[in-house]
Design a protein around this motif. Sequence first.
Motif, PDB file in Angstrom:
ATOM      1  N   ALA A 197       0.832  -1.208   0.000  1.00 13.22           N
ATOM      2  CA  ALA A 197       0.000   0.000   0.000  1.00 13.22           C
ATOM      3  C   ALA A 197       0.866   1.258   0.000  1.00 13.22           C
ATOM      4  O   ALA A 197       0.616   2.203  -0.746  1.00 13.22           O
ATOM      5  CB  ALA A 197      -0.930  -0.004   1.213  1.00 13.22           C
ATOM      6  N   LEU A 227      -7.157   8.155  -3.522  1.00 11.32           N
ATOM      7  CA  LEU A 227      -7.401   6.771  -3.095  1.00 11.32           C
ATOM      8  C   LEU A 227      -6.096   6.110  -2.658  1.00 11.32           C
ATOM      9  O   LEU A 227      -6.027   5.492  -1.586  1.00 11.32           O
ATOM     10  CB  LEU A 227      -8.024   5.961  -4.239  1.00 11.32           C
ATOM     11  N   GLU A 228      -5.076   6.239  -3.477  1.00 19.33           N
ATOM     12  CA  GLU A 228      -3.791   5.600  -3.166  1.00 19.33           C
ATOM     13  C   GLU A 228      -3.253   6.069  -1.813  1.00 19.33           C
ATOM     14  O   GLU A 228      -2.853   5.268  -0.971  1.00 19.33           O
ATOM     15  CB  GLU A 228      -2.753   5.940  -4.256  1.00 19.33           C
ATOM     16  N   ALA A 240      -5.734   5.319   1.221  1.00 21.61           N
ATOM     17  CA  ALA A 240      -5.762   3.878   1.485  1.00 21.61           C
ATOM     18  C   ALA A 240      -4.464   3.428   2.149  1.00 21.61           C
ATOM     19  O   ALA A 240      -4.470   2.576   3.041  1.00 21.61           O
ATOM     20  CB  ALA A 240      -5.995   3.100   0.191  1.00 21.61           C
ATOM     21  N   ILE A 277      -4.572   4.375   5.808  1.00 27.36           N
ATOM     22  CA  ILE A 277      -5.535   3.519   6.524  1.00 27.36           C
ATOM     23  C   ILE A 277      -4.953   2.119   6.713  1.00 27.36           C
ATOM     24  O   ILE A 277      -4.893   1.594   7.826  1.00 27.36           O
ATOM     25  CB  ILE A 277      -6.872   3.431   5.738  1.00 27.36           C
ATOM     26  N   ARG A 278      -4.489   1.530   5.615  1.00 23.39           N
ATOM     27  CA  ARG A 278      -4.044   0.132   5.680  1.00 23.39           C
ATOM     28  C   ARG A 278      -2.774  -0.021   6.508  1.00 23.39           C
ATOM     29  O   ARG A 278      -2.628  -0.983   7.270  1.00 23.39           O
ATOM     30  CB  ARG A 278      -3.833  -0.423   4.260  1.00 23.39           C
ATOM     31  N   GLU A 330      -3.633   0.231  10.183  1.00 22.10           N
ATOM     32  CA  GLU A 330      -4.229  -1.017  10.669  1.00 22.10           C
ATOM     33  C   GLU A 330      -3.150  -2.089  10.848  1.00 22.10           C
ATOM     34  O   GLU A 330      -3.170  -2.862  11.807  1.00 22.10           O
ATOM     35  CB  GLU A 330      -5.324  -1.493   9.704  1.00 22.10           C
ATOM     36  N   LYS A 362      -2.157  -4.526  14.099  1.00 23.60           N
ATOM     37  CA  LYS A 362      -2.201  -5.991  14.038  1.00 23.60           C
ATOM     38  C   LYS A 362      -0.794  -6.585  14.020  1.00 23.60           C
ATOM     39  O   LYS A 362      -0.504  -7.530  14.751  1.00 23.60           O
ATOM     40  CB  LYS A 362      -2.938  -6.439  12.776  1.00 23.60           C
ATOM     41  N   GLU A 400      -6.147   6.894  10.686  1.00 26.13           N
ATOM     42  CA  GLU A 400      -6.830   6.026   9.724  1.00 26.13           C
ATOM     43  C   GLU A 400      -8.342   6.226   9.748  1.00 26.13           C
ATOM     44  O   GLU A 400      -8.999   6.135   8.719  1.00 26.13           O
ATOM     45  CB  GLU A 400      -6.448   4.560   9.941  1.00 26.13           C
ATOM     46  N   SER A 401      -8.887   6.526  10.931  1.00 27.36           N
ATOM     47  CA  SER A 401     -10.344   6.717  10.960  1.00 27.36           C
ATOM     48  C   SER A 401     -10.725   8.012  10.243  1.00 27.36           C
ATOM     49  O   SER A 401     -11.739   8.073   9.542  1.00 27.36           O
ATOM     50  CB  SER A 401     -10.875   6.692  12.397  1.00 27.36           C
ATOM     51  N   ALA A 421     -10.484   7.254   6.578  1.00 24.30           N
ATOM     52  CA  ALA A 421     -11.537   6.322   6.164  1.00 24.30           C
ATOM     53  C   ALA A 421     -12.835   7.084   5.911  1.00 24.30           C
ATOM     54  O   ALA A 421     -13.537   6.828   4.931  1.00 24.30           O
ATOM     55  CB  ALA A 421     -11.732   5.237   7.212  1.00 24.30           C
ATOM     56  N   VAL A 422     -13.141   8.034   6.796  1.00 22.91           N
ATOM     57  CA  VAL A 422     -14.353   8.833   6.591  1.00 22.91           C
ATOM     58  C   VAL A 422     -14.250   9.620   5.281  1.00 22.91           C
ATOM     59  O   VAL A 422     -15.182   9.647   4.471  1.00 22.91           O
ATOM     60  CB  VAL A 422     -14.597   9.780   7.787  1.00 22.91           C
ATOM     61  N   LEU A 461     -12.373   9.009   2.639  1.00 22.25           N
ATOM     62  CA  LEU A 461     -12.398   8.107   1.489  1.00 22.25           C
ATOM     63  C   LEU A 461     -13.816   7.578   1.262  1.00 22.25           C
ATOM     64  O   LEU A 461     -14.288   7.505   0.118  1.00 22.25           O
ATOM     65  CB  LEU A 461     -11.408   6.948   1.704  1.00 22.25           C
ATOM     66  N   GLY A 462     -14.491   7.231   2.355  1.00 20.16           N
ATOM     67  CA  GLY A 462     -15.866   6.747   2.246  1.00 20.16           C
ATOM     68  C   GLY A 462     -16.782   7.792   1.618  1.00 20.16           C
ATOM     69  O   GLY A 462     -17.616   7.481   0.768  1.00 20.16           O
ATOM     70  N   LYS A 463     -16.586   9.058   2.013  1.00 15.79           N
ATOM     71  CA  LYS A 463     -17.390  10.137   1.430  1.00 15.79           C
ATOM     72  C   LYS A 463     -17.124  10.267  -0.068  1.00 15.79           C
ATOM     73  O   LYS A 463     -18.040  10.445  -0.866  1.00 15.79           O
ATOM     74  CB  LYS A 463     -17.059  11.468   2.113  1.00 15.79           C
TER      75      LYS A 463
END
Lengths: 354, 386
Positions: free
Chosen positions: A256, A276-277, A280, A283-284, A287, A291, A328-329, A332-333, A335-337
């Motif tokens: 990513a 997007l790139e 994303a 965000i990725r 995350e 993890k 990231e949150s 994400a908002v 990007l989602g919009k």
Amino acid sequence: MAESENIVAETAEKIFADLADAQTINRDKEGKWKGPLWKALTEAGLPLAWVPEDCGGSGASLAEGFGVLSAAGRHAVAVPLAETMLAGWLLAQAKISSPDGEMTVAPASPRDRITVNADGSLTGKARGVPFAKAAKHIAVLASGNGGLQIALVDAAKCRIEAGIGLGGDQSDTVTFDKVQPVATKPAGKGFDQTQLMLMGGVARSLQIAGALESMLEISVRYSNERVAFEKKISKFQAVQHNLARLAGESAAALAAATSAADAIANATAFNDEVFLEAAAAKIRCSEAAEKGGGIAHQVHGAIGFTIEHILHRYSLRALAWRDDFGSESYWAVELGKLVANRGADELWPLVASR
Amino acid sequence: MTAALRFDPIRLPPECEQLRKEVRAFLAEEIAAGTFDPHKPNREDTDVPEFSRKVGAKGWLGMTWPKKYGGHERSFLERYVVTEEMRVANAPTRRFFVADRQSGPVLLKYAPENIKMDILPRICRGEVCFAIGMSEPNSGSDLFAAKTRATPTDGGYLINGTKIWTSSAHIADYMIAIFRTSPPTKENRRHGLTQFLVKMKQPGIQVNPIGQITGQFEFNEVVFTDFFVPADHVLGEVDGAWKQATSELAYERSGPERFLETYYVLTELVRAVGKNPDTRSAEGIGRLVAQLHTMRRMSVSVAGMLQAGKEPVVEASIVKDIGTVWEQALPHRVRDLAAFVEETATNRETLEDQLSFAIKTAPKLTIQGGTTEVLRGIIARGLGLR
């Protein structure tokens, strides 16, 4: 550009290997390593890598500079290298020459705003500015009546409240109280705060991905050394599968982040595809920091939780870097919009555009 | 650590974009003509022979194969574009998908010339359907425990035993299967299996459909009783299938089908939330799209590295591992968000239908074609842990 062809990044990698060895740094409680490292980086022209030669920099390409940031992440470098590079890049957008020494950028959060007053001075507050205390200058993006302006500010003229981020690095609050900049020029046409945030976000993504590469490497090494229940813990399937998942997180972050860096390095316009790139990636990678870092700690057990062990240098910085230039949150908002606004049938064309 | 993971930021070359337009135009025509409904991934009949022949006529089967076998000598990246556009459109690819992705390349590598000349052009024309005979009632992930015997006889072999979970066996013209020709050795438990080409729809083969929890009948039990296979249908080395089984896996594991299987529910969710989503929906969609984008970039990267002659085996396994885990979770995450969709959303019913099907599909995604556990074992080996 493949990293193996990136001689600038190779130079950085060598300097880090020589002067920023994680074990040495971790033992050095007084930070004596910082001076020689910064000197070597400066001599190699790396802090001002993204500044054209006629603005006082070394004029490396965006791709070369991104390679430096990956290397910096792999070594969890705790000097304001990324910040100075970003500051130099920002100043170059307005053709302002970069001074010597450490710099940082403000704002470092998409929600903070700095304004230009009628007399040319700056007002506003920027939170979570990385290495502001260590910086001699701050590159500022501010809005005024004449549109967006880029300013070079003497850090000593700002009120800086010291803070320490999750990774142990400076994360400060900078207050501009009618501060007169050293220089101010209009930002280039079409430039906006989102672009600064995404550029910073991609820098942090590369650093996180680099830190995850190192976390994977030291976790694999440790699992092949540590013996429990009379065998190396790497021979336990549960441990193997955890490490395979860590490899997956590391791989996703790497893919990513390098994809976003490549997109920005080759962009002709700051369009939805580049957004997007970059979004994303942030965000990725964020995350993955959670993890992947969690697995690295799990594999190490108690020893990885000690201050003496180097793991925290990577794991905590990766977590801290999530917060810079928009979490990231937040992205994400946004990007989602964007996706919702383009509509359902335009989602796949966006994803498949490159 | 053996070697650092690589995911070069591969971009699709310009010829791919022209091709993509052609594929989209073709699919739009087929949808308009009623060949398939892109909103109904759960349709009963996913085997559409006429569609298969049209795709063949377009030159989109055997795209990377030599022209002498009916192929088109195009790049893996071009094939990638066709595959992903078909998948996203929910096109009925069942008849040709396995032959094009997997069986054709195996024949190209191991089949005798006369068989290649016979079968490969027909795959390219979309005329034949292939199945893969790997699993047996007592050997699934443990591939090399297979027991179905191939006993030498005059001019060939007699096959006795049972394959199971064999997708498309009920419609397939051929199967590429592994049968036991010798017992395993002490030194190598993988020894003794041989890969064969099997012509289906003949006496001695009984295909029994097995119902799936989705309500579909896609996989089967295939029983061989003294079924004769000619000697020239051996593919590769007798007793040496284990050497052949792994080389093509990178292609098989990393394609767009490994993360797009439930993609349709995301599109439908975006449609349902409309232009101005609330914060929760926006964040949820944003995170899912970030994952989707990352998966695709990883998958394209592996395709590009394969095209460049590299062998990203571990990277390909990682793509399948995290891709299938993601596509499995996707309908559940979409369901979370669908709970907040307005009653007035015009596609509410479509979304609910799709979710119901996708949630039922989900469990198979981390099992078929190599379980998550097997993949993580391969990744662990690549990391130097085994």
